[in-house]
Design a protein around this motif. Sequence first.
Motif, short mmCIF file in Angstrom:
data_model
loop_
_atom_site.label_atom_id
_atom_site.label_comp_id
_atom_site.label_asym_id
_atom_site.label_seq_id
_atom_site.Cartn_x
_atom_site.Cartn_y
_atom_site.Cartn_z
N ALA A 44 22.58 2.62 -17.40
CA ALA A 44 23.04 3.90 -17.43
C ALA A 44 24.51 3.78 -18.12
CB ALA A 44 22.85 4.46 -16.19
N GLU A 45 24.53 4.75 -18.75
CA GLU A 45 25.88 4.68 -19.39
C GLU A 45 26.68 5.75 -19.00
OE1 GLU A 45 25.69 5.27 -23.80
OE2 GLU A 45 24.42 3.42 -23.87
N ASP A 46 28.26 5.49 -18.57
CA ASP A 46 29.15 6.23 -18.03
C ASP A 46 30.67 6.18 -18.79
OD1 ASP A 46 30.20 7.93 -16.17
OD2 ASP A 46 30.55 6.14 -14.41
N LEU A 47 31.08 7.16 -18.93
CA LEU A 47 32.44 7.49 -19.41
C LEU A 47 33.39 7.34 -18.28
CD1 LEU A 47 33.74 8.14 -22.51
CD2 LEU A 47 33.74 10.50 -22.05
N GLN A 48 34.45 6.56 -18.41
CA GLN A 48 35.11 6.12 -17.41
C GLN A 48 36.55 5.63 -17.57
OE1 GLN A 48 33.89 2.99 -14.87
NE2 GLN A 48 31.91 3.43 -15.06
N SER A 49 37.68 6.18 -16.88
CA SER A 49 38.86 5.66 -17.20
C SER A 49 39.03 4.17 -16.73
CB SER A 49 39.64 6.48 -16.27
OG SER A 49 41.05 5.72 -16.04
N PRO A 50 39.79 3.49 -17.86
CA PRO A 50 39.66 1.96 -17.52
C PRO A 50 40.52 1.49 -16.40
CG PRO A 50 40.53 2.63 -19.69
CD PRO A 50 40.09 3.77 -19.04
N ALA A 51 41.25 2.34 -16.24
CA ALA A 51 42.42 1.97 -14.96
C ALA A 51 41.90 2.26 -13.63
CB ALA A 51 43.67 3.07 -15.29
N LYS A 52 40.79 3.02 -13.49
CA LYS A 52 40.04 3.70 -12.35
C LYS A 52 38.78 2.93 -12.29
CE LYS A 52 39.32 7.91 -9.87
NZ LYS A 52 39.59 9.07 -9.95
N GLY A 53 38.34 1.80 -11.45
CA GLY A 53 37.16 1.35 -11.59
C GLY A 53 36.27 2.22 -10.70
N VAL A 54 35.02 2.48 -11.00
CA VAL A 54 33.96 3.08 -10.37
C VAL A 54 33.11 2.38 -9.67
CG1 VAL A 54 32.20 4.87 -10.79
CG2 VAL A 54 34.01 5.02 -12.26
N PRO A 55 33.22 2.24 -8.38
CA PRO A 55 32.61 1.29 -7.42
C PRO A 55 31.16 1.35 -7.35
CG PRO A 55 33.47 3.20 -6.14
CD PRO A 55 33.75 3.60 -7.63
N PHE A 56 30.38 2.51 -7.93
CA PHE A 56 28.93 2.42 -7.70
C PHE A 56 28.46 3.22 -9.30
CE2 PHE A 56 30.45 6.18 -5.98
CZ PHE A 56 29.61 7.21 -6.43
N CYS A 57 27.22 2.72 -9.36
CA CYS A 57 26.56 3.43 -10.57
C CYS A 57 25.87 4.67 -9.98
CB CYS A 57 25.39 2.79 -10.95
SG CYS A 57 24.30 3.17 -12.37
N TRP A 58 26.10 5.73 -10.98
CA TRP A 58 25.68 7.08 -10.66
C TRP A 58 24.35 7.31 -10.82
CZ3 TRP A 58 22.52 9.45 -14.33
CH2 TRP A 58 22.82 8.99 -15.70
N SER A 59 23.60 6.39 -11.48
CA SER A 59 22.15 6.33 -11.60
C SER A 59 21.41 5.60 -10.73
CB SER A 59 21.98 6.04 -13.04
OG SER A 59 20.38 5.84 -13.34
N CYS A 60 21.71 4.28 -10.36
CA CYS A 60 20.76 3.51 -9.53
C CYS A 60 21.60 3.11 -8.14
CB CYS A 60 20.39 2.32 -10.27
SG CYS A 60 21.89 1.28 -10.76
N GLY A 61 22.67 3.59 -7.95
CA GLY A 61 23.51 3.43 -6.78
C GLY A 61 23.70 2.08 -6.61
N ALA A 62 23.93 0.88 -7.58
CA ALA A 62 24.48 -0.15 -7.46
C ALA A 62 25.80 -0.15 -7.11
CB ALA A 62 23.95 -0.95 -8.83
N GLU A 63 26.09 -1.09 -6.41
CA GLU A 63 27.59 -1.38 -5.82
C GLU A 63 28.28 -2.14 -7.05
OE1 GLU A 63 28.57 -2.78 -1.91
OE2 GLU A 63 26.74 -1.76 -1.23
N MET A 64 29.26 -1.77 -7.49
CA MET A 64 29.87 -2.79 -8.56
C MET A 64 31.16 -3.73 -8.61
SD MET A 64 28.21 -1.69 -11.16
CE MET A 64 27.02 -0.58 -11.99
N ALA A 65 30.96 -4.87 -9.10
CA ALA A 65 32.04 -5.57 -8.95
C ALA A 65 33.07 -5.11 -9.95
CB ALA A 65 31.38 -7.15 -9.29
N LEU A 66 34.02 -4.69 -9.07
CA LEU A 66 35.26 -4.10 -9.87
C LEU A 66 36.15 -5.09 -10.51
CD1 LEU A 66 36.03 -1.10 -7.65
CD2 LEU A 66 34.64 -1.12 -9.53
N ASP A 67 35.98 -6.33 -9.93
CA ASP A 67 36.89 -7.41 -10.58
C ASP A 67 36.23 -8.19 -11.77
OD1 ASP A 67 34.85 -8.55 -9.25
OD2 ASP A 67 36.30 -9.89 -7.96
N TYR A 68 35.06 -7.68 -12.32
CA TYR A 68 34.31 -8.24 -13.37
C TYR A 68 34.18 -7.08 -14.30
CZ TYR A 68 31.12 -10.91 -16.47
OH TYR A 68 30.45 -11.33 -17.31
#
Length: 101
Positions: free
Chosen positions: A66-90
């Motif tokens: 799933a695609e998402d438009l985000q601010s590069p300075a503010k990491g989004v911690p989960f996917c809005w579509s599948c709920g996966a927890e995101m590794a914000l350091d990668y």
Amino acid sequence: MRPRYIDANALMDFCSNTKDGCIDNNDIARFPAADVRENRHGHWIKIQKPADRDGNVWYRCSECLAEDLQSPAKGVPFCWSCGAEMALDYVEEDLEDEDDQ
């Protein structure tokens, strides 16, 4: 059929309280299911699409794509579509967007 998870400790306690310490399939079938959910882990893939006028850039979820438009300075911690927890350091760089192929 979806998996049905049970609390192993509660089942062992139940077994120890039976007169012979044995249970059968009917006992297991009647045993209450544990409250669990699948825990997915992923990372954002930066997509080669133009940023919007506020500087937000496009990312794709590594798990569900799933695609998402985000601010590069503010990491989004989960996917809005599948709920996966995101590794914000990668964040992976997508060298070529699929739409351009």
